[in-house]
Design a protein around this motif. Structure first.
Motif, PDB file in Angstrom:
ATOM      1  N   GLY A  84     -22.074 -81.948 -50.525  1.00 52.67           N
ATOM      2  CA  GLY A  84     -23.133 -81.859 -51.521  1.00 52.67           C
ATOM      3  C   GLY A  84     -22.714 -82.274 -52.912  1.00 52.67           C
ATOM      4  O   GLY A  84     -23.516 -82.226 -53.849  1.00 52.67           O
ATOM      5  N   GLN A  85     -21.437 -82.683 -53.101  1.00 49.16           N
ATOM      6  CA  GLN A  85     -20.951 -83.051 -54.440  1.00 49.16           C
ATOM      7  C   GLN A  85     -20.391 -84.474 -54.457  1.00 49.16           C
ATOM      8  O   GLN A  85     -19.548 -84.798 -55.287  1.00 49.16           O
ATOM      9  N   LEU A  86     -20.869 -85.286 -53.573  1.00 52.65           N
ATOM     10  CA  LEU A  86     -20.353 -86.646 -53.511  1.00 52.65           C
ATOM     11  C   LEU A  86     -20.621 -87.404 -54.800  1.00 52.65           C
ATOM     12  O   LEU A  86     -19.730 -88.092 -55.319  1.00 52.65           O
ATOM     13  N   GLN A  87     -21.833 -87.292 -55.338  1.00 50.97           N
ATOM     14  CA  GLN A  87     -22.177 -88.045 -56.541  1.00 50.97           C
ATOM     15  C   GLN A  87     -21.334 -87.608 -57.718  1.00 50.97           C
ATOM     16  O   GLN A  87     -20.894 -88.440 -58.523  1.00 50.97           O
ATOM     17  N   ASN A 110     -11.807 -94.548 -63.988  1.00 47.59           N
ATOM     18  CA  ASN A 110     -11.568 -95.984 -63.845  1.00 47.59           C
ATOM     19  C   ASN A 110     -11.984 -96.733 -65.101  1.00 47.59           C
ATOM     20  O   ASN A 110     -11.353 -97.717 -65.496  1.00 47.59           O
ATOM     21  N   GLN A 111     -13.046 -96.267 -65.753  1.00 43.78           N
ATOM     22  CA  GLN A 111     -13.506 -96.930 -66.973  1.00 43.78           C
ATOM     23  C   GLN A 111     -12.513 -96.779 -68.113  1.00 43.78           C
ATOM     24  O   GLN A 111     -12.382 -97.665 -68.949  1.00 43.78           O
ATOM     25  N   GLU A 168     -18.727 -89.922 -59.864  1.00 50.54           N
ATOM     26  CA  GLU A 168     -18.812 -90.052 -61.329  1.00 50.54           C
ATOM     27  C   GLU A 168     -17.463 -89.804 -61.985  1.00 50.54           C
ATOM     28  O   GLU A 168     -17.094 -90.484 -62.946  1.00 50.54           O
ATOM     29  N   VAL A 169     -16.700 -88.830 -61.477  1.00 49.26           N
ATOM     30  CA  VAL A 169     -15.370 -88.556 -62.036  1.00 49.26           C
ATOM     31  C   VAL A 169     -14.454 -89.763 -61.853  1.00 49.26           C
ATOM     32  O   VAL A 169     -13.786 -90.217 -62.795  1.00 49.26           O
ATOM     33  N   THR A 210      -3.653 -91.981 -64.908  1.00 50.35           N
ATOM     34  CA  THR A 210      -5.072 -92.157 -64.596  1.00 50.35           C
ATOM     35  C   THR A 210      -5.267 -93.132 -63.429  1.00 50.35           C
ATOM     36  O   THR A 210      -6.089 -92.914 -62.536  1.00 50.35           O
ATOM     37  N   ALA A 211      -4.490 -94.220 -63.465  1.00 50.87           N
ATOM     38  CA  ALA A 211      -4.578 -95.202 -62.372  1.00 50.87           C
ATOM     39  C   ALA A 211      -4.196 -94.561 -61.044  1.00 50.87           C
ATOM     40  O   ALA A 211      -4.804 -94.834 -59.997  1.00 50.87           O
ATOM     41  N   ARG A 212      -3.197 -93.683 -61.094  1.00 49.02           N
ATOM     42  CA  ARG A 212      -2.793 -92.999 -59.861  1.00 49.02           C
ATOM     43  C   ARG A 212      -3.922 -92.120 -59.336  1.00 49.02           C
ATOM     44  O   ARG A 212      -4.192 -92.063 -58.127  1.00 49.02           O
ATOM     45  N   LEU A 213      -4.612 -91.453 -60.261  1.00 52.32           N
ATOM     46  CA  LEU A 213      -5.722 -90.596 -59.840  1.00 52.32           C
ATOM     47  C   LEU A 213      -6.906 -91.415 -59.338  1.00 52.32           C
ATOM     48  O   LEU A 213      -7.587 -91.010 -58.392  1.00 52.32           O
ATOM     49  N   VAL A 214      -7.148 -92.560 -59.960  1.00 51.91           N
ATOM     50  CA  VAL A 214      -8.215 -93.444 -59.465  1.00 51.91           C
ATOM     51  C   VAL A 214      -7.905 -93.881 -58.036  1.00 51.91           C
ATOM     52  O   VAL A 214      -8.775 -93.895 -57.159  1.00 51.91           O
TER      53      VAL A 214
END
Length: 628
Positions: free
Chosen positions: A91-94, A104-105, A98-99, A119-123
């Protein structure tokens, strides 16, 4: 004049005052300027010092703001890292998407700074978590128990899973890849993960399609040995259509659910998907081919039917299973070549098997219709349904070359000299004549010629009835040329004559006038006649004559009566008045009418209640002490 002089003097006085004032102002301004110079010299060091302090103050304030920003960023990174590492929750896919998008932005539009690598690692981690969800959803939509009804029914994705997949795929297609984001730190790893996920999609969907279809492939193979070969070909054709229908549907679905949409990637995934379906097709066809090879003569119609359906499906198969995927393998083409070789071999082998049947008897055989006769009839009855395939094979062999070396070999190029109907009639003539020769050899090989004649009559009559007089379809006689029809009718007449000769001629010979008119000779003739009649009766109790053809059996019955009864009646009338014995009934065991009834009983149906016309004959037999 005096007034003017006075005014001039006044003006001079005012001018002198003005000059004095100007000099005094100039002196004051010079003094003020000197003081300002002195003041500037005294204030300049202080100004310089304040400028330095102001700049330092701004730098300190900027540093404090940056520290606060970094602190807040680290706190945000920590919170988002925990969310990313946990993965998308039900139920929290969207929110999860968004995160990952926001993180990524910051890389795509921000400058290279501390935290960009993290951040790149987390993306990358978030993208892989989403790909795991993608694989899980595809697996859920590609599992379960297929619908195994009488007709194939595809099982599409459940709508709720498909809706989630569409949202997920829309995001996965926006992830950075080396071709579109060459400087993005996570792009290579994301691309590798996407390729692996898409390959898994192809494997799962292909395996699911195979699972849904394989029960129908097994059903075709299992039924192949129990139904006629033409029906098997039609069932396999439907099975093949189902495979291609699944392939079409899966290709359309792949275009909407593939994370990487480049033509190369789509083709590669589709090829992976097709591997399972093509393996199922090849294994099913191979099983049918193995069954055919175990008894080629029996299953030749099946081979021709399979060749026809494979030929008809070539164009669609190449489009759906070869060209669309950019594959080099063409399982249908390979199967078609193998089936063609089997079909070509079937014609000479079928004739060879019929010839070999002539040597299978060891002196005793049933008088019924044998498998060789029935298989010949069934073969010809099935030919109209596979006419095109049969003609193709016969042309590829060459007219007459199916006789395996008998006579001159005809070049394959002879196709231009004859049409399909002619070459088919040439083959059926050889088929019929070979069968008749085998039947003749089997009949002659019987140790008891009378039984051999019944065998021959029954089998030749079966050919005549099923192929000419009462065929199952009007097209069957058109497959037989006039010479072929003539040879069947001629053999039937010969077989019927041989039957009468071996079963009734010996009785008639006992009634012939040999010049010896003594009482003992007459007694011997009557005794011999009724002994032979007993043997013939016993023989007909054991062997049924033309039991599948009421009309022909009735004709033979009438002919047998006309052959025997008039001669017996004449012989009885001739000798009864001579008083050759004090007890003539001891030698004349039956009257001519009773013999007629007995002979007719040879050809009556033996199962169930006889027709009314036959009951009278039975009554006469019972009165005479005979029973059927």
């Amino acid at each position: 004049m005096d007034d003017e002089t006075a005014e001039i003097e006044l003006l001079e006085q005012n001018l002198n005052k003005t000059r004095q004032i100007s000099q005094r102002m100039t002196s004051i301004l010079s003094s003020f300027d000197s003081r300002l110079v002195k003041l500037e010299k005294s204030i300049l060091p202080l100004y310089d010092s304040s400028q330095i302090l102001t700049r330092r103050s701004k730098n300190i304030e900027s540093a404090l703001n940056k520290i606060d920003e970094i602190h807040a960023y680290q706190e945000g990174i920590a919170a988002e890292e925990a969310l990313v590492l946990r993965g998308p929750q039900p139920g929290q896919l969207q929110e999860y998407i968004e995160v990952v998008t926001r993180m990524n932005q910051t890389i795509a539009f921000g400058s290279v700074e501390i935290g960009a690598v993290e951040t790149a690692r987390l993306v990358e981690t978030g993208a892989k978590k989403l790909m795991q969800l993608y694989t899980k959803l595809v697996a859920e939509g590609s599992s379960g128990t297929p619908i195994n009804g009488p007709e194939f029914e595809p099982m599409p994705f459940p709508p709720n899973i498909l809706e989630t997949l569409h949202s997920l795929v829309d995001f996965l297609r926006t992830l950075p890849l080396p071709p579109t984001h060459p400087t993005h730190p996570a792009a290579p790893a994301i691309q590798a993960a996407l390729k692996e996920a898409q390959k898994g999609y192809g494997d799962m969907r292909g395996s699911w399609g195979k699972k849904c279809l394989e029960v129908y492939g097994k059903r075709v193979v299992e039924r192949a040995g129990t139904i006629n070969g033409i029906a098997t070909g039609k069932e396999f054709s439907q099975f093949m259509d189902n495979i291609m229908n699944v392939a079409d549907a899966e290709y359309a679905l792949l275009l909407t659910l593939a994370p990487i949409t480049t033509p190369v990637s789509i083709n590669s995934t589709y090829t992976t998907l097709l591997n399972s379906l093509c393996t199922l097709f090849s294994s099913t066809l191979s099983s049918l081919n193995s069954l055919i090879k175990r008894d080629l003569s029996k299953y030749t119609p099946m081979a021709l039917s399979l060749f026809s359906c494979l030929s008809a499906a070539q164009e669609r198969w190449e489009e759906a299973m070869v060209h669309r995927a950019g594959r080099r393998e063409n399982e249908l083409k390979d199967g078609l070549q193998g089936m063609k070789a089997t079909c070509q071999r079937s014609f000479p082998e079928f004739l060879a098997d019929i010839k070999l049947a002539a040597g299978s008897s060891r002196g005793e055989l049933s008088t019924g219709v044998i498998d060789t006769t029935m298989s010949t009839v069934e073969y010809i009855e099935r030919l109209p349904e596979v006419r095109e395939a049969a003609c193709t094979m016969l042309f590829s062999l060459g007219d007459g070359n199916w006789k395996m070396g008998e006579g001159a070999r005809v070049a394959k190029g002879a196709r231009q000299d004859i049409d399909e109907n002619t070459i088919l009639q040439h083959f059926t003539y050889d088929l019929v004549s070979t069968t008749l020769n085998t039947l003749q050899a089997l009949g002659n090989s019987n140790r008891r010629p009378a039984f051999g004649s019944i065998f021959l009559l029954n089998n030749v009559s079966y050919l005549l009835t099923r192929l000419l007089t009462r065929p199952s379809t009007p097209t069957i006689p058109t497959l037989l040329s006039k010479p072929a029809q003539d040879v069947i009718r001629s053999n039937f007449r010969t077989a019927k004559a041989a039957y009468f000769d071996s079963n009734f001629s010996p009785m008639l010979q006992t009634l012939t006038d040999d010049g010896n008119k003594s009482k003992s000779a007459i007694k011997d003739k009557f005794t011999r006649f009724f002994d032979l009649l007993d043997e013939t009766t016993e023989r007909h109790q054991l062997a049924r004559v033309l039991h599948d053809d009421d009309e022909a059996r009735g004709q033979v019955s009438e002919e047998a009566v006309k052959l025997v009864v008039p001669s017996l009646q004449k012989f009885i009338q001739k000798n009864l008045g001579k008083e050759f014995s004090k007890n003539p009934k001891k030698y004349i065991k039956m009257s001519a009418e009773e013999v007629e009834a007995l002979i007719k009983s040879f050809y009556l149906e033996r199962d169930g209640m006889p027709p009314p016309a036959e009951r009278e004959t039975n009554n006469l037999l019972i009165q005479a002490g005979w029973s059927r």
